[in-house]
Structures are given as structure tokens and as C-alpha cells.
Design an enzyme around this catalytic site. Structure first.
Site, PDB file in Angstrom:
ATOM      1  N   GLY A 488       0.810  -1.212   0.000  1.00  0.00           N
ATOM      2  CA  GLY A 488       0.000   0.000   0.000  1.00  0.00           C
ATOM      3  C   GLY A 488       0.845   1.264   0.000  1.00  0.00           C
ATOM      4  N   PRO A 586       8.032   7.189  11.055  1.00  0.00           N
ATOM      5  CG  PRO A 586       9.922   8.401  11.694  1.00  0.00           C
ATOM      6  CD  PRO A 586       8.689   8.490  10.853  1.00  0.00           C
ATOM      7  CD  GLU A 659       0.627  -8.746   4.400  1.00  0.00           C
ATOM      8  OE1 GLU A 659       0.039  -9.806   4.258  1.00  0.00           O
ATOM      9  OE2 GLU A 659       0.730  -7.896   3.503  1.00  0.00           O
TER      10      GLU A 659
END
Ligand code: MOS
Length: 692
Positions: A488, A586, A659
């Protein structure tokens, strides 16, 4: 505001009656009692196939998580499948009436486990002859294994699991004249738009899908869900907007889930622990109606520089809804098995598990021979070991008792995740008052894509973040290709980057006076892919590119404590160091890693679906009985990044992060449990019962 929070004027409420058998056909349906409930407006039991076509399976050119469309035939393909849709003035009446729908079934024998008689095994590469699904074979792994001085072979069993996102699956569906407007939490507004157009036989221009915030997707919301088509028909017949929110047990029985998988791993090494060969044979559950393809070996063949590898992937058809992508869908189970086996190899070779991993690192992809665009596995391991204090680890298992009598174990594992990209087009607008707006492909489901885009725009335009607005998850502002696979942010940012550079050039250092100035740019993926995306199809590039192979990497270090007597397993601390290229945001990046770690611990110690052998479906289909990791389970998680941009992959230098964060966590925890107790458990989740 999430999709089902919307309450348009005249809203009607829907509820589902569901099948109580696993396989067979509906012999008779009696809706008289349901229709008699005050406030009930409509009971839909059967739609003509011309009225509601199948939307097709996402991975076979379609738009839905499965090809099977309930309410269009008398077929029962899985327990919990909808057999009637009830619409009423209020949700209580709808729910009550749905319970009064009476069905009589002709049941057929069913198979719910991959070893059940009646479960059908197919070799994936023969059943789906696509190059990326073929078995990975490099050299002659079996011959090399026979020569190896150190060998391990073991079978690892991963249960089925459900994503169980906090936001239940649900939609508000409304006709505005000829235009169908769908509010649904999704990762793929484009598939809903084009899938519904196909199902209802209308022009895609007449479907709008709005999903600016999704309350957790994790792959379960990656495509058109089967309830939306019937809702659209109900809304049209009633001339009212209709809302449906699945109950939690319905989410477990009607949405995709992580299928059962079983992994046989063989490793061979020389006496020093240098890997010579690996074999990974995997079986994965699928449904009768779709072949949900597995890509376990895509990652397990690339964790190390193994010169010979043989993969084999089989699919096992059972009577369930089609399983699907659940966070790190193949990478997590595959790496769990492989990284447990690597730990077993280190033990057999008498090598330190970190040293053995460092000795097997590689700069080149062993499958294609191409270089990795960037690969900082060694730095992840070294920095993680330093932060964790790995040097103080006692090598022998089951030798370390804490002052409270619990056994202490330290485990390590690495993870990898392919860096793929999908088409994205960004429109950037500068306003006279200094605001900057960006509209782009992408869905916000809690991962922080809005923050990452905002930070990039604020940085490039030299404006404060609160002067930046981001539009996404809405087919009215962009195509809205599927946001998944950790692509994404890394797909949207290069498009935003290109659009902002173009905007700066157009503005020439000045603010617009009068009308706003708008420009558009894509992230540069080839036009045929862009065209697929515009048609609502999955369009993917990478991780194997012309000159390199791109992956994200991570190393996890886990400490477990196993209580004396009760054998309760706790995880007091985790250290994770990730290589995701440039860190775009971050705070949200560190949050992503913590989330991945928490989920990996859930997979290791908590989550597993129990199937109901009598009636099919799942026994523990609630959050009470399907325990996900909660705050009380989470202790200290330290996260660091090897923050080095990957300029080969894209101009912004970002790889994926979501992931890969989870990949290897369950292995590090399993390895820590072995180190604590001397007991090697090869089936997840690992529970007290395994250690008593
Ligand atoms: Mo994810 S399982 O690629 O949405």
C-alpha cells in the site's frame, strides 16, 4: 466514522438466516413466520442467476473472495452460508425474523479436516498452471540432502485462524437515482465497484464505493463480500438504504480465513551448519469451489543462501467457504516451519542460532541468481542480538531457571516478505491559502498510510502536516486498487512523490493566486497493469524485477518464561529489527512492527480455529472462545529499523513493512519455548497442555 456507523434517512436493517449443515441442498424453506414479524419488509431467499451473477474468485480473474454466491441456488457449500436475507425497519425485528426462517436440508457427507475421507488433494502447479504458482526447484536438493553431514526433517502443523478484525464486516447500501452507493470497510473498493457492476449487469460508472477508514482488514476485506449484491437488490426493491452488519460468528463462517497448512521441512548442512539443501513440502486447505493458491515456498526458498531447494505445494479441498489471505498469509506459516527447522538444525550442529543464520546469509536471490535490491538481514540479526543481550544466552536447553522457578528461554528467527508494487495514480492540488490536497489509490485500515503520505507531502512542499489533506479509499477520487500484500504505502508514495514534484515544477516556487493548481502522476508501473487496475482486477509487479529481487526483512528475538507447575507461558520481552528500506513514518512504522509482533505471539500461543466435525464450521467462532492476544499478554517490545532507502525499488526508497513484521515471530517464540523446556512443539498454538 466507519461504514456501518452511517444512518441515512429511511435506513432499513438486514439480518441473515444461515445454513446449519455443511454440505447438501436446501429441500424447503418456510419464511411465513419470519414474514409475520412486525416491521419485516422483505425476505429474500432466492435470486435468479440473471438477477445476481457470480462475481468470480479474486485470484481467478473475478472480484470476490470466493466464486460461490449464496442465495442463487439450492446448494449448501459450507455451514453458516446465508439461506435468507431478512430486511426490517429495525435490527431487532430483522434478527428475530431471521431466526424464524425454517429450512429443511438434504445433507451430504462432508469433509472438514485435510485428512478427512472425501477431502481432495491436488498438486497446485498442475491444477493452476501459472508460472508464479509452479514448484520452486533449484538444483537437486534430494541428492544434496543425502550427502549432508547434519540433517533434520520434521512436520509442522499450522491451524486455521480468523483475522477477527475489530470492525465487523458490514455495509450500508443505497441507491441514489441510478447510482449505487456502497459504504463498506474494505481494502479493495475497486473490486466492490466492478464486481457489483458485473453481478447486477450495470455500468461500473454507476457504482460508488466509499471506505475512507477500515477498522482492520488483514486480508479478510480484500474483495467483494457475498452479502453486498443481495443488499443492493433489497435496497432497490424497497427504495430504501439497507444496512447489514454480520455478527462475529457470521464473520467466522462467511468471510475468508487463514486455512490449515502442514509443512514437511528437510534441511541438510555441512558439519559447521552451512546449509546445502532444503526441501519444503506444503499442504494447504482450500474450498470445493475455489483453489486458493499457496506461495509458501516463494519465501522459504529465499530466507538463506541455500544452493539446492525443492518445493512442492498441494491444495486440499474441504467443505468450507474459500479461505484467503490473512496477514502474512504464506510467509508467517512457512517461515514458522522453516525457522523452527533451522533452529533444530542449529541444535543438531551444536551451533549458535544467530551465528548459523549469519553464516547462511546471502546477497543474491538463490532462486533466480539476481541480486537482492537491498538485504540487511545480517544487520538486523547483529543489532537485534546486541539490543537483546544474546551473548549472555546459555546454549543448552532447559538449563535456565529464574528466581521464581520458571524456565527461561531465548529464541531467534528471521522473516522476509516480497516487495511487490501495484498501480497507483495521485492527484495533487495546491490551494491559494497554502493547503495541499492529495488523492490517491490506497485504503487506510489502521496501518497509517494517511500519516506516511501526509509526512511525505509536508516534507516535499515545505508545509506543516495540518495543511495537508489526503483522500483515499473512495472510488470517486481514484481507482482504489487492492491495498494488501504490504504494497500500500510503497505503491502510493511513489505516485504521490511524482505528483508533488510535478506540482512544484508547475508552481515554480509560487502559491497559486485565484484557482487551485492540480496535477496528476502515476507511480510509473507499465500501462497494461494500470489498465487491469482500472478494470478492478488485481495488478501486481515484483518481487522479481528485471535486474533484482526485492524483499523486506526482519529479525526477532523472544524471551519466554514457562511457569513451574502450571506451565503457563509468558513473553516478557521481544526485540525486533526490521529492514523495510526508508522508514516513511517512524511512529506508525514502529506501531506496525509492534502489531505484527503481538499477532505473531497470538499465532504462537493463542489462536486456532476448532472445526466442528459433526456439522462443519467452527466451534470457537466468538472472541470469547477464539482468544486473540490482548494487552495483558503484551509486555516489552523494542523495535528498531535499519533505515536505509532502497533506491532500486522506487525513488522514495520504501519497501513494505506491515506483514514482514509478523513473519518469524511465532518461530522465535517456538524456539524460545524449546530453549526454555527442551520440548520441541511442532503444532500451533503451543499451549499449557503441550508443556505439562
Ligand atoms: Mo494482506 S493478508 O495482504 O491484506
Amino acid at each position: 466514522m466507519f461504514a456501518a456507523d452511517r444512518v441515512p434517512d429511511g435506513l432499513a436493517h438486514a439480518a441473515l438466516a444461515t445454513a446449519t449443515i455443511d454440505r447438501g441442498r436446501i429441500a424447503a424453506l418456510d419464511t411465513a413466520r419470519a414474514e409475520a414479524v412486525p416491521g419485516v419488509r422483505l425476505v429474500l431467499t432466492r435470486l435468479g442467476e440473471d438477477e445476481l451473477r457470480t462475481a468470480g474468485f479474486l485470484m481467478a480473474g473475478g472480484y470476490a473472495f470466493q466464486s460461490f454466491q449464496p442465495l442463487t441456488s439450492d446448494r449448501i457449500a459450507y455451514r453458516g452460508q446465508p439461506v435468507a436475507l431478512v430486511v426490517a425497519d429495525d435490527p431487532v425485528a430483522a434478527t428475530h425474523a431471521a431466526e424464524l426462517v425454517e429450512a429443511r436440508y438434504e445433507a451430504e457427507p462432508h469433509a472438514v479436516r485435510i485428512d478427512d475421507p472425501g477431502a481432495t488433494v491436488v498438486l497446485q502447479q498442475e491444477a493452476i498452471p501459472l508460472p508464479f504458482l509452479a514448484d520452486v526447484v533449484v538444483g537437486d536438493a534430494d541428492a544434496e540432502l543425502a550427502k549432508a553431514e547434519v540433517r533434520v526433517e520434521a512436520v509442522y502443523e499450522h491451524p486455521s485462524q480468523n483475522s477477527a478484525p475489530m470492525e465487523l464486516i458490514g455495509a450500508v447500501v443505497q441507491w441514489r437515482g441510478d447510482t449505487l452507493v456502497v459504504h463498506e470497510g474494505t481494502q479493495n473498493a475497486a473490486s466492490i465497484r466492478h464486481g457489483l457492476a458485473h453481478q447486477l449487469g450495470i455500468d461500473a460508472e454507476r457504482v460508488e464505493v466509499v471506505s475512507p477508514y477500515t477498522g482492520g482488514g488483514f486480508g479478510q476485506k480484500n474483495s467483494l463480500q457475498p452479502h453486498i449484491g443481495p443488499l443492493a437488490i433489497a435496497a432497490r426493491r424497497l427504495g430504501r438504504p439497507v444496512k447489514l452488519v454480520l455478527t462475529r460468528p457470521q464473520v467466522f463462517h462467511q468471510a475468508s480465513f487463514r486455512p490449515v497448512s502442514r509443512h514437511r521441512i528437510s534441511l541438510g548442512a555441512d558439519a559447521s551448519g552451512r546449509l546445502l539443501a532444503a526441501v519444503h513440502e506444503a499442504d494447504q486447505q482450500t474450498s470445493r469451489h475455489d483453489l486458493f493458491p499457496a506461495t509458501f515456498t516463494e519465501v522459504t526458498s529465499r530466507l538463506y543462501g541455500v544452493p539446492a531447494f525443492r518445493g512442492r505445494q498441494r491444495l486440499v479441498q474441504t467443505d468450507v467457504q474459500t479461505p484467503g489471505y490473512m496477514r502474512a498469509p504464506f510467509e508467517h506459516p512457512g517461515a514458522w516451519a522453516m525457522e523452527c527447522a533451522v533452529d533444530e538444525l542449529a541444535h543438531a550442529a551444536g551451533a549458535d542460532p544467530v551465528e548459523l543464520r549469519l553464516a547462511n546469509d546471502t546477497t543474491h536471490d538463490p532462486v533466480t541468481g539476481k541480486p537482492f535490491s537491498s538485504r540487511h538481514v545480517a544487520e538486523c540479526l547483529q543489532r537485534g542480538a546486541e539490543l537483546f543481550g544474546w551473548a549472555k544466552r546459555r546454549p543448552e536447553p532447559a538449563q535456565w531457571i529464574a528466581s521464581d522457578g520458571s524456565q527461561v528461554g531465548w529464541g531467534v528467527a528471521i522473516g522476509a516478505y516480497p516487495a511487490a508494487s501495484t498501480p497507483a495514480v495521485a492527484r495533487a492540488v495546491a490551494y491559494p491559502d497554502g493547503r495541499v490536497g492529495v488523492e490517491v489509490d490506497g485504503h487506510e485500515m489502521g496501518q497509517g498510510i494517511r500519516s506516511a503520505i501526509t509526512l511525505l507531502v509536508a516534507d516535499l512542499m515545505g508545509v506543516p502536516a495540518n495543511r495537508v489533506t489526503v483522500g483515499l479509499g473512495d472510488t470517486r477520487v481514484a481507482t482504489q486498487h487492492l491495498t494488501a500484500g504490504s504494497w500500500g504505502t510503497s505503491s502510493a508514495l511513489p505516485a504521490v512523490h511524482a505528483a508533488i514534484l510535478k506540482l512544484r515544477e508547475t508552481l515554480g516556487g509560487r502559491r497559486p493566486t485565484g484557482a487551485p493548481v492540480a496535477v496528476s502522476a502515476s507511480n510509473g508501473l507499465p500501462e497494461p497493469l494500470q489498465e487491469r487496475a482500472r478494470a478492478g482486477q488485481v495488478a501486481l509487479a515484483g518481487p522479481v524485477w528485471d535486474d533484482f529481487v526485492a524483499y523486506s526483512f526482519i529479525a526477532h528475538f523472544v524471551e519466554v518464561r514457562v511457569a513451574a507447575g502450571t506451565r503457563r507461558i509468558r513473553v516478557p520481552r521481544v526485540v525486533s529489527v526490521a529492514d523495510c528500506g526508508r522508514v516513511a513514518s517512524p511512529v506508525t512504522a514502529a506501531s506496525q512492527v509492534r502489531g505484527g509482533v503481538v499477532w505473531g505471539l497470538g499465532a504462537a500461543l493463542r489462536e486456532g480455529l476448532e472445526v466442528d466435525e459433526r456439522y462443519g464450521g467452527f466451534v470457537n467462532a466468538t472472541l470469547e472462545e477464539y482468544p486473540v492476544t490482548v494487552n495483558a499478554d503484551v509486555a516489552r517490545i523494542d523495535v528498531e529499523f535499519i533505515d536505509r532507502p532502497d533506491p532500486l525499488l522506487n525513488p522514495v526508497g520504501v519497501k513494505g513493512l506491515g506483514e514482514v513484521s509478523m513473519v518469524g515471530v511465532a518461530a522465535a517464540a517456538s524456539n524460545a519455548i524449546f530453549h526454555a523446556t527442551g520440548r520441541r512443539v511442532r503444532r500451533l498454538p503451543i499451549t499449557i497442555a503441550d508443556l505439562l
